[in-house]
Design a protein around this motif. Structure first.
Motif, PDB file in Angstrom:
ATOM      1  N   LEU A 143      34.253  39.277  48.877  1.00 17.09           N
ATOM      2  CA  LEU A 143      35.691  39.017  48.818  1.00 17.09           C
ATOM      3  C   LEU A 143      36.023  38.078  47.662  1.00 17.09           C
ATOM      4  O   LEU A 143      36.978  38.305  46.906  1.00 17.09           O
ATOM      5  N   SER A 144      35.225  37.034  47.500  1.00 21.61           N
ATOM      6  CA  SER A 144      35.431  36.096  46.393  1.00 21.61           C
ATOM      7  C   SER A 144      35.205  36.777  45.045  1.00 21.61           C
ATOM      8  O   SER A 144      35.960  36.557  44.093  1.00 21.61           O
ATOM      9  N   LEU A 145      34.164  37.609  44.976  1.00 21.13           N
ATOM     10  CA  LEU A 145      33.836  38.292  43.722  1.00 21.13           C
ATOM     11  C   LEU A 145      34.954  39.241  43.307  1.00 21.13           C
ATOM     12  O   LEU A 145      35.358  39.266  42.134  1.00 21.13           O
ATOM     13  N   LYS A 146      35.466  40.014  44.261  1.00 22.50           N
ATOM     14  CA  LYS A 146      36.539  40.958  43.938  1.00 22.50           C
ATOM     15  C   LYS A 146      37.804  40.211  43.517  1.00 22.50           C
ATOM     16  O   LYS A 146      38.513  40.645  42.597  1.00 22.50           O
ATOM     17  N   THR A 147      38.097  39.101  44.183  1.00 21.57           N
ATOM     18  CA  THR A 147      39.271  38.309  43.803  1.00 21.57           C
ATOM     19  C   THR A 147      39.119  37.758  42.396  1.00 21.57           C
ATOM     20  O   THR A 147      40.042  37.865  41.569  1.00 21.57           O
ATOM     21  N   GLU A 148      37.967  37.178  42.115  1.00 21.85           N
ATOM     22  CA  GLU A 148      37.714  36.639  40.781  1.00 21.85           C
ATOM     23  C   GLU A 148      37.763  37.737  39.724  1.00 21.85           C
ATOM     24  O   GLU A 148      38.302  37.548  38.630  1.00 21.85           O
ATOM     25  N   PHE A 149      37.203  38.901  40.055  1.00 20.00           N
ATOM     26  CA  PHE A 149      37.155  40.006  39.101  1.00 20.00           C
ATOM     27  C   PHE A 149      38.558  40.509  38.768  1.00 20.00           C
ATOM     28  O   PHE A 149      38.906  40.718  37.597  1.00 20.00           O
ATOM     29  N   ARG A 150      39.376  40.712  39.793  1.00 21.57           N
ATOM     30  CA  ARG A 150      40.736  41.200  39.551  1.00 21.57           C
ATOM     31  C   ARG A 150      41.545  40.193  38.731  1.00 21.57           C
ATOM     32  O   ARG A 150      42.285  40.568  37.817  1.00 21.57           O
ATOM     33  N   LYS A 151      41.408  38.918  39.063  1.00 21.13           N
ATOM     34  CA  LYS A 151      42.133  37.895  38.305  1.00 21.13           C
ATOM     35  C   LYS A 151      41.655  37.853  36.857  1.00 21.13           C
ATOM     36  O   LYS A 151      42.446  37.577  35.946  1.00 21.13           O
ATOM     37  N   SER A 152      40.370  38.121  36.638  1.00 19.16           N
ATOM     38  CA  SER A 152      39.849  38.166  35.263  1.00 19.16           C
ATOM     39  C   SER A 152      40.468  39.333  34.494  1.00 19.16           C
ATOM     40  O   SER A 152      40.774  39.208  33.300  1.00 19.16           O
ATOM     41  N   ILE A 153      40.662  40.469  35.171  1.00 16.24           N
ATOM     42  CA  ILE A 153      41.305  41.609  34.511  1.00 16.24           C
ATOM     43  C   ILE A 153      42.762  41.298  34.202  1.00 16.24           C
ATOM     44  O   ILE A 153      43.257  41.623  33.119  1.00 16.24           O
ATOM     45  N   TYR A 154      43.447  40.634  35.130  1.00 21.55           N
ATOM     46  CA  TYR A 154      44.847  40.271  34.874  1.00 21.55           C
ATOM     47  C   TYR A 154      44.947  39.312  33.681  1.00 21.55           C
ATOM     48  O   TYR A 154      45.856  39.437  32.844  1.00 21.55           O
ATOM     49  N   ALA A 155      44.019  38.360  33.618  1.00 22.80           N
ATOM     50  CA  ALA A 155      44.008  37.435  32.482  1.00 22.80           C
ATOM     51  C   ALA A 155      43.719  38.180  31.187  1.00 22.80           C
ATOM     52  O   ALA A 155      44.323  37.895  30.135  1.00 22.80           O
ATOM     53  N   PHE A 156      42.782  39.133  31.253  1.00 25.61           N
ATOM     54  CA  PHE A 156      42.458  39.939  30.072  1.00 25.61           C
ATOM     55  C   PHE A 156      43.700  40.689  29.590  1.00 25.61           C
ATOM     56  O   PHE A 156      44.008  40.706  28.392  1.00 25.61           O
ATOM     57  N   ARG A 157      44.411  41.311  30.527  1.00 25.48           N
ATOM     58  CA  ARG A 157      45.597  42.076  30.143  1.00 25.48           C
ATOM     59  C   ARG A 157      46.709  41.170  29.616  1.00 25.48           C
ATOM     60  O   ARG A 157      47.464  41.559  28.727  1.00 25.48           O
ATOM     61  N   PHE A 158      46.824  39.967  30.168  1.00 30.98           N
ATOM     62  CA  PHE A 158      47.817  39.026  29.640  1.00 30.98           C
ATOM     63  C   PHE A 158      47.532  38.707  28.179  1.00 30.98           C
ATOM     64  O   PHE A 158      48.417  38.804  27.326  1.00 30.98           O
ATOM     65  N   HIS A 159      46.278  38.304  27.891  1.00 33.09           N
ATOM     66  CA  HIS A 159      45.939  37.943  26.511  1.00 33.09           C
ATOM     67  C   HIS A 159      45.997  39.150  25.586  1.00 33.09           C
ATOM     68  O   HIS A 159      46.362  39.011  24.416  1.00 33.09           O
ATOM     69  N   GLU A 160      45.653  40.323  26.122  1.00 30.71           N
ATOM     70  CA  GLU A 160      45.735  41.528  25.306  1.00 30.71           C
ATOM     71  C   GLU A 160      47.189  41.847  24.969  1.00 30.71           C
ATOM     72  O   GLU A 160      47.521  42.150  23.811  1.00 30.71           O
ATOM     73  N   GLY A 161      48.073  41.773  25.975  1.00 29.15           N
ATOM     74  CA  GLY A 161      49.487  42.047  25.743  1.00 29.15           C
ATOM     75  C   GLY A 161      50.133  41.028  24.811  1.00 29.15           C
ATOM     76  O   GLY A 161      50.917  41.388  23.914  1.00 29.15           O
ATOM     77  N   TYR A 162      49.789  39.760  25.016  1.00 31.69           N
ATOM     78  CA  TYR A 162      50.357  38.717  24.163  1.00 31.69           C
ATOM     79  C   TYR A 162      49.843  38.850  22.730  1.00 31.69           C
ATOM     80  O   TYR A 162      50.588  38.641  21.766  1.00 31.69           O
ATOM     81  N   THR A 163      48.581  39.239  22.582  1.00 25.60           N
ATOM     82  CA  THR A 163      48.007  39.447  21.243  1.00 25.60           C
ATOM     83  C   THR A 163      48.727  40.577  20.526  1.00 25.60           C
ATOM     84  O   THR A 163      49.058  40.457  19.329  1.00 25.60           O
ATOM     85  N   PHE A 360      53.350  32.787  46.720  1.00 26.73           N
ATOM     86  CA  PHE A 360      53.585  34.181  46.350  1.00 26.73           C
ATOM     87  C   PHE A 360      55.073  34.509  46.385  1.00 26.73           C
ATOM     88  O   PHE A 360      55.588  35.236  45.510  1.00 26.73           O
ATOM     89  N   LEU A 361      55.785  33.993  47.371  1.00 23.73           N
ATOM     90  CA  LEU A 361      57.233  34.222  47.444  1.00 23.73           C
ATOM     91  C   LEU A 361      57.930  33.663  46.203  1.00 23.73           C
ATOM     92  O   LEU A 361      58.823  34.311  45.636  1.00 23.73           O
ATOM     93  N   LYS A 362      57.514  32.476  45.778  1.00 21.63           N
ATOM     94  CA  LYS A 362      58.123  31.871  44.588  1.00 21.63           C
ATOM     95  C   LYS A 362      57.815  32.681  43.337  1.00 21.63           C
ATOM     96  O   LYS A 362      58.669  32.844  42.452  1.00 21.63           O
ATOM     97  N   ALA A 363      56.591  33.206  43.251  1.00 21.01           N
ATOM     98  CA  ALA A 363      56.234  34.027  42.097  1.00 21.01           C
ATOM     99  C   ALA A 363      57.067  35.299  42.057  1.00 21.01           C
ATOM    100  O   ALA A 363      57.480  35.759  40.980  1.00 21.01           O
ATOM    101  N   GLU A 425      46.517  38.134  44.829  1.00 23.52           N
ATOM    102  CA  GLU A 425      45.069  38.172  45.094  1.00 23.52           C
ATOM    103  C   GLU A 425      44.636  36.970  45.942  1.00 23.52           C
ATOM    104  O   GLU A 425      43.783  37.102  46.818  1.00 23.52           O
ATOM    105  N   GLU A 426      45.211  35.808  45.676  1.00 22.67           N
ATOM    106  CA  GLU A 426      44.894  34.627  46.470  1.00 22.67           C
ATOM    107  C   GLU A 426      45.340  34.809  47.917  1.00 22.67           C
ATOM    108  O   GLU A 426      44.645  34.404  48.856  1.00 22.67           O
ATOM    109  N   LEU A 427      46.506  35.432  48.092  1.00 21.72           N
ATOM    110  CA  LEU A 427      46.992  35.692  49.452  1.00 21.72           C
ATOM    111  C   LEU A 427      46.089  36.707  50.153  1.00 21.72           C
ATOM    112  O   LEU A 427      45.774  36.550  51.342  1.00 21.72           O
TER     113      LEU A 427
END
Length: 439
Positions: A143-163, A360-363, A425-427
């Motif tokens: 569960l921790s690994l999948k959460t970390e992995f998905r968040k890593s992909i989201y971070a990757f896509r953020f930096h890719e999109g911003y780049t 999550f509601l605030k986000a 993902e945290e939720l």
């Protein structure tokens, strides 16, 4: 003979096709489902953790084993002196010989310990709890690994999109700077405006370099997690919504999420198993206060008043001094201690779910007034400002202010898209529920 010439459009198409093929060969493009499949198949840490299940099951097998019997051979003489032959009593010969073994003495005993008070069953029960804990540890790790992995992909896509956004603005600004340089050389614009544009160009270049470095780090992190060949370049299908419709993907109440967390989370299962384990250990320590019984069968060739004597016997500890009181008391305190820790864990999880639910509601609220039309309008306005500036319909201050505002706006939206998915993902992690990720 007439030479054939390639149509320029065909030539251009062939060149583009070669580039696309090269990119496809050098870059591994995955969607989220494909990436998670690779993660579960290839991740070395997960493969190592899975072996803990086999180790725990082997311990259960070992706990079922009975104690080995003990064989004792004693009072064996390898030779006999003349004096012993004169004074000793002759025995029957051995192995059909007339003389061999007539003055040989030997005794042997085989002993088997029988555990009392159900010690073996209790030890097996303890090993089974350990096996259940190993399974819960694996589920928690996964569960921790999948959460970390998905968040890593989201971070990757953020930096890719911003780049990509910075590269687009960098190209536009480079064209403007080139045009301004020509105008400055002709004496049509002042140097201060040119320097301002060049400074902004350098600033975007510097930020772009930092983003590319970060993107490389994220790529490296994901390559290691997926156990892919060294140097693999990754790219992922879009994970951010194009319509920016980031609303709640469920209708669950907070109380429902909290109750589901108490049922589904692996660390709650682990905490309950810790309580069960201490109870099993207390039961085992109480059983250890009961002495084990050892039964034996012995044979004596010539050391008894009866020749070739076979007898049985038993042994048992007399619990006069050690009744295992200290270990029993220790196990009782451990049960009480684990009970308090379990209650603390339950309260901690409920509060954690509450906090992550509110985050999550605030986000999600950030996107209440943002939609695809708004983003499209911002992009078109940026394009219009660039054209107005080229035509000198607006001054450099107005253009640069809007450019900085545009870059900040795009970054803020990308950051909040990532934050929304991270909070989801945290939720999901805190509840143990597989809530569908909007796309």
């Amino acid at each position: 003979m007439k030479k054939r010439t390639l149509n320029p459009l065909i030539l251009m198409f062939c060149c583009c096709l070669n580039v696309l093929q090269a990119q496809t060969q050098d870059t591994l493009v995955l969607d989220l489902e494909q990436a998670e499949h690779l993660l579960l198949k290839n991740n070395l840490s997960l493969l190592a953790q899975q072996l803990s299940i086999d180790i725990a099951e082997a311990e259960v097998i070992q706990a079922k084993v009975w104690p080995n019997p003990t064989l004792t051979v004693d009072e064996m003489n390898l030779w006999a002196t003349d004096y012993q032959k004169r004074t000793g009593e002759a025995q029957p010969s051995l192995f059909g010989s007339e003389s061999f073994g007539r003055y040989r003495q030997v005794s042997a005993q085989i002993e088997q310990v029988f555990e009392t008070a159900g010690k073996r069953k209790k030890r097996i029960a303890l090993a089974k709890v350990s096996a259940q804990k190993a399974q819960a540890y694996l589920e928690d790790f996964l569960l921790s690994l999948k959460t970390e992995f998905r968040k890593s992909i989201y971070a990757f896509r953020f930096h890719e999109g911003y780049t990509l956004m910075l590269q687009s603005q960098l190209t536009s600004l480079e064209n403007i700077v080139k045009a301004y340089q020509k105008q400055y050389d002709q004496g049509n614009v002042n140097k201060a405006e040119l320097i301002r544009l060049q400074a902004s160009l350098l600033s975007i270049k510097d930020e772009l370099i930092d983003e590319q470095k970060t993107l490389n780090e994220r790529n490296e992190e994901l390559v290691v997690m997926l156990n892919l060949p060294e140097g693999t370049r990754l790219s992922f299908h879009p994970v951010f919504q194009r319509d920016y419709n980031y609303q709640l993907p469920f209708n669950y109440t907070l109380n429902y999420l909290q109750e589901e967390a108490l049922k589904n989370r692996p660390d709650i299962v682990l905490s309950n198993l810790e309580v069960k384990q201490t109870q099993q250990e207390l039961s085992y320590e109480k059983a250890m206060a009961v002495p084990d019984l050892a039964l034996s069968v012995g044979y004596d060739r010539g050391g008894n008043i009866m020749r070739d004597f076979i007898g049985v016997g038993f042994s048992i500890d007399l619990p006069f001094f050690d009744r295992n009181k200290g270990n029993i008391k220790k196990a009782q305190f451990a049960v009480e201690q684990q009970h308090y820790q379990n209650q603390h864990k339950l309260l901690e999880v409920r509060e954690e779910v509450r906090r992550k639910y509110q985050n999550f509601l605030k986000a999600a609220q950030f996107f209440d007034d943002i939609d695809a039309e708004y983003i499209e309008g911002v992009d078109k306005t940026m394009e219009a400002y660039t054209e107005y500036f080229k035509l000198q319909n607006i001054n450099i201050i107005t253009y640069m202010d809007f450019l900085e505002s545009y870059i900040d706006t795009k970054r803020t939206i990308l950051e909040n898209q990532q934050e929304y998915l991270d909070d989801l993902e945290e939720l999901k992690y805190s509840t143990g529920l597989e809530i569908n990720t909007p796309n």
